[in-house]
Design an enzyme around this catalytic site. Sequence first.
Site, PDB file in Angstrom:
ATOM      1  N   HIS A 147       0.835  -1.207   0.000  1.00 51.46           N
ATOM      2  CA  HIS A 147       0.000   0.000   0.000  1.00 51.46           C
ATOM      3  C   HIS A 147       0.867   1.254   0.000  1.00 51.46           C
ATOM      4  O   HIS A 147       0.673   2.158  -0.833  1.00 51.46           O
ATOM      5  CB  HIS A 147      -0.903  -0.025   1.240  1.00 51.46           C
ATOM      6  CG  HIS A 147      -1.708   1.214   1.449  1.00 51.46           C
ATOM      7  ND1 HIS A 147      -3.057   1.282   1.178  1.00 51.46           N
ATOM      8  CD2 HIS A 147      -1.366   2.447   1.914  1.00 51.46           C
ATOM      9  CE1 HIS A 147      -3.500   2.500   1.447  1.00 51.46           C
ATOM     10  NE2 HIS A 147      -2.489   3.225   1.916  1.00 51.46           N
ATOM     11  N   GLU A 148       1.817   1.306   0.910  1.00 48.69           N
ATOM     12  CA  GLU A 148       2.663   2.493   1.010  1.00 48.69           C
ATOM     13  C   GLU A 148       3.579   2.653  -0.199  1.00 48.69           C
ATOM     14  O   GLU A 148       3.954   3.769  -0.554  1.00 48.69           O
ATOM     15  CB  GLU A 148       3.494   2.442   2.299  1.00 48.69           C
ATOM     16  CG  GLU A 148       2.671   2.433   3.580  1.00 48.69           C
ATOM     17  CD  GLU A 148       1.714   3.612   3.685  1.00 48.69           C
ATOM     18  OE1 GLU A 148       2.019   4.689   3.121  1.00 48.69           O
ATOM     19  OE2 GLU A 148       0.658   3.460   4.316  1.00 48.69           O
ATOM     20  N   HIS A 163       1.877   4.880  -2.694  1.00 48.44           N
ATOM     21  CA  HIS A 163       2.041   6.307  -2.387  1.00 48.44           C
ATOM     22  C   HIS A 163       3.462   6.774  -2.719  1.00 48.44           C
ATOM     23  O   HIS A 163       3.664   7.830  -3.325  1.00 48.44           O
ATOM     24  CB  HIS A 163       1.774   6.562  -0.897  1.00 48.44           C
ATOM     25  CG  HIS A 163       0.344   6.364  -0.489  1.00 48.44           C
ATOM     26  ND1 HIS A 163      -0.711   6.895  -1.180  1.00 48.44           N
ATOM     27  CD2 HIS A 163      -0.195   5.707   0.585  1.00 48.44           C
ATOM     28  CE1 HIS A 163      -1.839   6.582  -0.572  1.00 48.44           C
ATOM     29  NE2 HIS A 163      -1.551   5.857   0.497  1.00 48.44           N
TER      30      HIS A 163
END
Length: 433
Positions: free
Chosen positions: A24-25, A28
């Site tokens: 997920h990170e 980003h």
Amino acid sequence: MTTLMMILGVVIFAVGLLFSIAWHELGHLSTAKLFGIRVPQYMVGFGPTVFSRKKGETEYGVKAIPLGGYIRMIGMFPPGADGRIESRSTSPFRSMVEDARAAAFEELQPGDETRLFYTRKPWKRVIVMFAGPFMNLILAIGLFLTVLMGFGVTQQTNVVSSVSSCVIQASAHRDSCKASDPQSPAKAAGLQPKDKIVSFNGVATDEWNALSDEIRKSAGDTVPIVVQRDGQQQTLTAKIATNQVPKKDASGQITDGYVNAGFLGFTAATGVVRQDFGSSVTWMSDRVGDAVDSIIALPAKIPALWDAAFGDGPREQDSPMGVVGAARVGGEIFTMDIPATQQLAMALMLVAGFNLSLFLFNMLPLLPLDGGHIAGALWEALRRNLAKVFRRPDPGPFDVAKLMPVAYVVAGVFVCFTILVLIADVVNPVKIS
């Protein structure tokens, strides 16, 4: 041995959880760097740092509490109206805004003026914030397809497991026949356990839901049934009865209530069946719908969850479950008396479901979730475009920092809910066996 397998299941889920957070990170991080935003930190977990290493301008690390993660981007919020990054106020709500604004400019270095998050166009900010949840969605789809098309899923088949002796209404909730009960059409036609129904009333099908639908719409008809028995095909004839049977939803799942429909009178055997791509897509779309419904229904489930945690209420199978509960289920999967391939498939399904939930949850338009930042960027784009249309001055960046008091309230609600789920998972866990 059971304890060892339980630990193995928990460890596998924990690894899947950490990978999901890191994945997920990474979404980003990669998009932020793509758009030239400086990212000082990429961390998996919260609390004290267990391990970290700096590569280039970013510190990569793992923290002690694996309940989330974050990347730190410079300039998440714009400066205040006076242009100052730091100021202080006696108002607690104003202090929240100013503290958030000051944190957004921590580690500011010369040259960062052109690398601030808030200075990027709204569509770029939307991509950066959406990339994290999108990575979870991609991972969920990949895992679901791996299980559905590679391992297969347990479902009802067209093979006969047992034959009912008589016709009993579903709402009667009994298995034994009474003298007044008519003989079932399957029994009268000579259907036997282990028979595989090849076609029904001229319709060839090897899929249970299609066969079930054909039976239900044939009430009162006399139909030919082709079965495969001991390697050879035989044709039986049955007069389909009209009976009260459970309702089915659009996806073929049994739901609440009953309907009058055609009834043959046999129990379908279950088996592991690999799905084709089309069936897999349909199955996944149904699960997305179920997940959305579950999120909408969360507030209504809190009283029952409270009663399960602090009272003597039962823990429902569809009760909200946290990381601890999911880890316990992961461990329980590996203690089940099923083939190892199906244990692994169920574990992958658990991680896939977790990622799907992460995607949907993070898309809620509330700060501090990713969806809250996306909503702020979209609102800014709308304001600026309307200003152009009406030839008004550019309103400038939308100051998301002003919503921080609301974000603290939302975060407080999430923390309380997480604690309630944690307690319920410990004292009255969801069990799958």
